[in-house]
Design an enzyme around this catalytic site. Structure first.
Site, PDB file in Angstrom:
ATOM      1  CB  CYS A   2      -1.080 -12.009   1.913  1.00 45.82           C
ATOM      2  SG  CYS A   2       0.124 -13.322   2.141  1.00 45.82           S
ATOM      3  NE  ARG A  27      -1.678  -6.090   3.569  1.00 44.57           N
ATOM      4  CZ  ARG A  27      -1.798  -5.532   4.757  1.00 44.57           C
ATOM      5  NH1 ARG A  27      -1.813  -4.228   4.864  1.00 44.57           N
ATOM      6  NH2 ARG A  27      -1.917  -6.263   5.839  1.00 44.57           N
ATOM      7  CG  ASN A 100      -2.463 -10.957   5.885  1.00 51.08           C
ATOM      8  OD1 ASN A 100      -1.334 -11.429   5.882  1.00 51.08           O
ATOM      9  ND2 ASN A 100      -2.735  -9.749   6.344  1.00 51.08           N
ATOM     10  CD  GLU A 483      14.287  -1.245   3.447  1.00 47.02           C
ATOM     11  OE1 GLU A 483      13.494  -2.162   3.622  1.00 47.02           O
ATOM     12  OE2 GLU A 483      14.179  -0.143   4.028  1.00 47.02           O
TER      13      GLU A 483
END
Ligand code: M6R
Length: 606
Positions: A2, A27, A100, A483
């Site tokens: 995060c 992130r 995080n 991806e």
């Protein structure tokens, strides 16, 4: 996984906080939120979506405050929902926390706190923290700092926290254990960020936290203490070498494309990697009985490429091991060297591999892009690749530059060992020319690859095949395709095909073959035989091939022709084409390029 931001300044800092978490969205980007201290009380807004969407829907701009924290999330515990978005507050609404990482003992802590009457509103691990601090205050902690410190001592897991409280206006509290947090020192304002990008448009002066440190920023000051001794730690102030411009799109539609185009520069920087650090790594490798290269995802494929580079240029067998399997597989002792590869320097699996290696007495080194990152600080020697910020979740320039850095290490090792190849000078000259060749291919082949991608984007299943060093190149290009384009692409050694996968060849699957230049005679012959096997089953074949290779004209349905180059650098041009092919396929399929679904740039969880 995060992004955390915090500011204590003068005037309204809400815009700054929103900008900060926008730069940290790589992130995590499933939900976000903000908590500010407004007129003596905390105001919290949060929701599901990107920073852009949530800040507009929840009207962040209605807030006006000089102190605050913000967060952009990649869900680990609890679904993606507004309740599970950060910040979280205590029962009395006077403490707000962003986090995080993962709190391992959160269920026990939550049960204990619930037994003491605390009410929870989310399914997250993080929500225990504001309640824990509140509880320490209730139990008589002398002040907020003491309550925060006592809470940290009760938490087991990985974290970076930023905390605001109406009990201590004008302060943001922070702490770190295994996840990054950095202070930015500005003019009449100080900042908090998960990395430099959070505040790089405001200041380049930064203080990087080490594990088990906590601290405070105010508008004009900061302090850092050890969680273990509670004594003040004297910290160095680092000057960040990136600037805000480097982290912007600069006219490109996507960061991925911009970063693909930055590869000539990234290669030059990797070729010129710090000589002192390089000499230390070479010495370390020479003294080792066993050498591992480790990485995850793309960097594991970089490590696999490294395996071939060490064999070709240093006549050494080194083991490339996926960092997430390292602790289960590797034999490590004091005569082992573990060389990690990481763009962010924050990847959990890679950090675990390095910590486990260190615990067993091994020497450690890293090729890493982010200065001051956990990995750069953990290893004995960090080689900074200096590729500049890589914002897109899809790694491109960092990976290519890492491969080049591994070639440099292998070549220097061979020189020190006295085992350099006879044509080492030619190879070095070929690498020196690589940036210009990459530029040439970018200029000349982008249009063709774009058109090809438009023709082929309908194929849902792909085999990406290569032999020798082209095998990990194929693996990496297949990962790009998965991806960013959400297309199933299976990377495989072309020689492996006949051992099972050949039965898949039909009208529904397309093969992309990474063909070496004809000068690489033995390898070229092997690949040719593998293409024949596919053609014999009427399979559809696309090839990356080198000019003047007419042997392939009739065997391929589509060809991307590359300029004839030294075999040592040919794989890198094919990697470049694979990156662009995945990019243009994703554009043709209208995918969200830089932030694919379910992914995050920096994977700081197991
Ligand atoms: O930051 P790192 O290089 O350690 O990250 C490793 C992987 O998570 C990363 O390479 C990932 O596979 C990328 N999304 C690939 O594009």
């Amino acid at each position: 996984m995060c992004g955390i931001a915090g500011v204590v300044g003068q005037g309204n800092v809400v815009d700054t906080l929103v900008r900060s978490i926008r730069t940290l969205e790589y992130r995590g980007y499933d939900s976000c939120g903000i908590a500010v201290l407004q007129n003596g009380a905390l105001a919290v807004k949060k929701g599901v979506g990107t920073v852009e969407e949530v800040s507009q829907a929840e009207r962040f701009s209605d807030l006006d405050a000089a102190t605050g924290i913000a967060h952009t999330r990649w869900a680990t515990h609890g679904a993606v929902s507004a309740e599970n978005a950060h910040p979280f507050t205590s029962c009395d609404g006077r403490i707000a926390v962003v986090h995080n990482g993962i709190i391992a003992n959160w269920t026990e802590l939550r049960a204990r706190l619930e037994a003491h009457g605390h009410k929870f509103r989310s399914q997250t691990d993080t929500e225990v923290v504001p309640h824990l601090i509140e509880e320490q205050l209730k139990l008589g902690a002398a002040d907020f700092e003491t309550a925060f410190w006592q809470s940290l001592n009760l938490i087991d897991g990985a974290y970076s926290f930023a905390v605001v409280t109406s009990l201590e206006p004008g302060r943001v509290f922070v702490a770190k254990h295994k996840n990054p947090i950095i202070i930015g020192l500005g003019e009449s304002a100080n900042y908090i960020g998960s990395d430099f990008n959070a505040f790089i448009d405001k200041t380049k002066r930064a203080v990087v936290f080490d594990d088990d440190e906590y601290g405070v920023i105010t508008k004009d000051d900061f302090w850092v203490k050890s969680r273990l001794t509670r004594e003040v730690v004297c910290k160095d102030v680092t000057t960040v070498q990136w600037d805000a411009e480097m982290a912007k799109k600069g006219g490109y539609p996507h960061y991925m494309l911009k970063e693909i185009h930055e590869q000539p520069h990234a290669i030059r920087m990797a070729l010129g990697v710090d000589a002192r650090g390089m000499a230390q790594v070479v010495e370390m490798l020479r003294a080792a009985k066993r050498i591992y290269l480790v990485g995850t995802g793309t960097t594991y494929y970089v490590a696999l490429v490294g395996q071939y580079l060490f064999k070709d240029h240093a006549r050494r067998f080194v083991s490339a091991v996926a960092a997430d399997e390292f602790t289960l597989l590797a034999e490590v002792d004091a005569e082992t060297v573990v060389l990690a590869v990481s763009q962010s320097g924050e990847t959990y699996d890679t950090m675990q591999a390095i910590r486990c290696a260190k615990a067993a007495g091994a020497k450690t080194a890293a090729v890493v892009n982010v200065m001051g990152s956990s990995l750069a600080r953990e290893v004995n020697v960090a080689l900074l690749q200096m590729s500049g910020p890589e914002i897109s979740v899809i790694s491109t320039k960092a990976a290519l530059a890492q491969m080049v850095a591994l070639y440099r290490i292998a070549a220097d090792l061979a020189r020190a060992d006295g085992t350099a190849r006879g044509d080492a000078a030619d190879v070095a000259a070929a690498f020196a020319a690589l940036p210009d060749l990459v530029q040439q291919v970018l200029n000349e082949k982008s249009g063709f690859l774009n058109t090809l991608a438009k023709h082929t984007c309908g194929w849902k299943d792909w085999l990406f095949l290569g032999r020798g060093v082209y095998y990990p190149i194929a693996l990496e290009c297949a990962l790009k395709m998965k991806e960013v384009a959400y297309r199933h692409a299976e990377g495989m050694p072309a020689g492996f095909l006949k051992h099972g996968t050949l039965s898949l060849i039909d009208d529904d699957i397309c093969s992309l073959i990474f063909v070496p230049p004809k000068r690489d005679e033995a390898l070229h012959k092997m690949v040719l035989a593998n293409i024949e096997q596919i053609r014999a089953r009427e399979g559809h074949v696309v090839g990356f091939v080198y000019d003047a290779d007419e042997s392939l004209a009739s065997l391929l349905d589509e060809r991307v022709l590359l300029p004839d180059v030294h075999p040592s650098i040919a794989p890198f041009l094919e990697l470049l084409c694979g990156q662009m092919f995945a990019y243009f396929t994703a554009v043709a399929l209208k995918r969200p390029i830089d932030r694919p679904r379910s992914l995050a740039k920096s994977v700081t969880v197991p």
